[in-house]
Design an enzyme around this catalytic site. Structure first.
Site, PDB file in Angstrom:
ATOM      1  N   ASP A   1       0.651  -1.135   0.491  1.00 60.92           N
ATOM      2  CA  ASP A   1      -0.899  -0.120  -0.183  1.00 60.92           C
ATOM      3  C   ASP A   1       1.063   1.307  -0.450  1.00 60.92           C
ATOM      4  OD1 ASP A   1      -2.796  -1.258   0.325  1.00 60.92           O
ATOM      5  OD2 ASP A   1      -1.899  -2.072   2.228  1.00 60.92           O
TER       6      ASP A   1
ATOM      7  N   ASP B   1     -10.619  -5.301   0.141  1.00 66.65           N
ATOM      8  CA  ASP B   1      -9.394  -4.218   0.573  1.00 66.65           C
ATOM      9  C   ASP B   1      -9.887  -3.695   1.844  1.00 66.65           C
ATOM     10  OD1 ASP B   1      -7.381  -3.515   1.943  1.00 66.65           O
ATOM     11  OD2 ASP B   1      -6.180  -2.713   0.292  1.00 66.65           O
TER      12      ASP B   1
END
Length: 209
Positions: A31, A168
């Protein structure tokens, strides 16, 4: 179910050791946050390069950044296999999808909870995969939002079978079962992996639910 362990939830002072715990697994998820598109800042490209040197996993990047095009050359050089960019940052989606694929990487489209899933209808055959945020990034403890399952179902009914639908945010055992039932093919998991006593075993367990 494909499990993508999110390195952002690892012990940031021991990234090499955390990566090595997962050496027997297929995927590693980065990320990358710039402090503009989302409030948080995770990995700079220097850290990404160093992490890439100590893993043989298939790396994918989730770009939570305002200018995703600026990152593509570096991610390609690091050996990334896939890059997801946020729909909310794209004025011309086909352009960045093309640029990602031109560099030999799979192109994903990520959607925040507030974004209607039908906005991507005309790109179902252009993007290689879709990343559905099932919680607000850095918000409300990143709790799983069950109303996002409707987005998963919508995509599962319309996408080609070679397109991954990945969720997610706030995902653990209960949520994986729900996601699988509604047509998801993958899940990004952070804390439930890296806070487990045996992160590698946790991934194997989640894969086989």
């Amino acid at each position: 179910m494909k499990i993508f362990p999110s390195l952002a939830s690892a012990d940031q002072l021991k990234l090499r050791e955390e990566i090595e715990k997962l050496k027997n697994h297929t995927y590693l998820h980065f990320d990358i946050e710039d402090g503009n598109f989302v409030p948080n800042i995770t990995f700079g490209l220097g850290t990404v390069r160093l992490a890439a040197e100590v893993t043989e996993a298939s790396m994918d990047a989730h770009l939570m950044v305002q200018n995703p095009l600026d990152y593509l050359n570096d991610l390609q050089a690091c050996g990334f296999k896939a890059v997801a960019v946020h729909w909310e940052t794209l004025d011309y989606p086909s352009r960045i999808i093309t640029e990602i694929k031109r560099r030999g990487m799979k192109a994903g489209i990520a959607l925040n909870p507030r974004t209607a899933v039908n906005e991507v209808e005309f790109y179902l055959n252009e993007a290689d995969y879709f990343l559905i945020m099932t919680s607000e990034p850095d918000g409300a403890g990143e709790k799983f939002r069950t109303d996002m399952l409707e987005k998963v179902r919508w995509l599962a009914k319309r996408c080609r079978t070679d397109r991954d639908i990945i969720a997610d945010g706030g995902i653990s055992e209960k949520e994986i079962r729900l996601l699988r039932k509604n047509g998801a093919t993958g899940a990004v998991i952070g804390r439930a992996v890296f806070q487990a006593e045996d992160p590698s075993g946790a991934i194997t367990y989640f894969e086989n639910l």
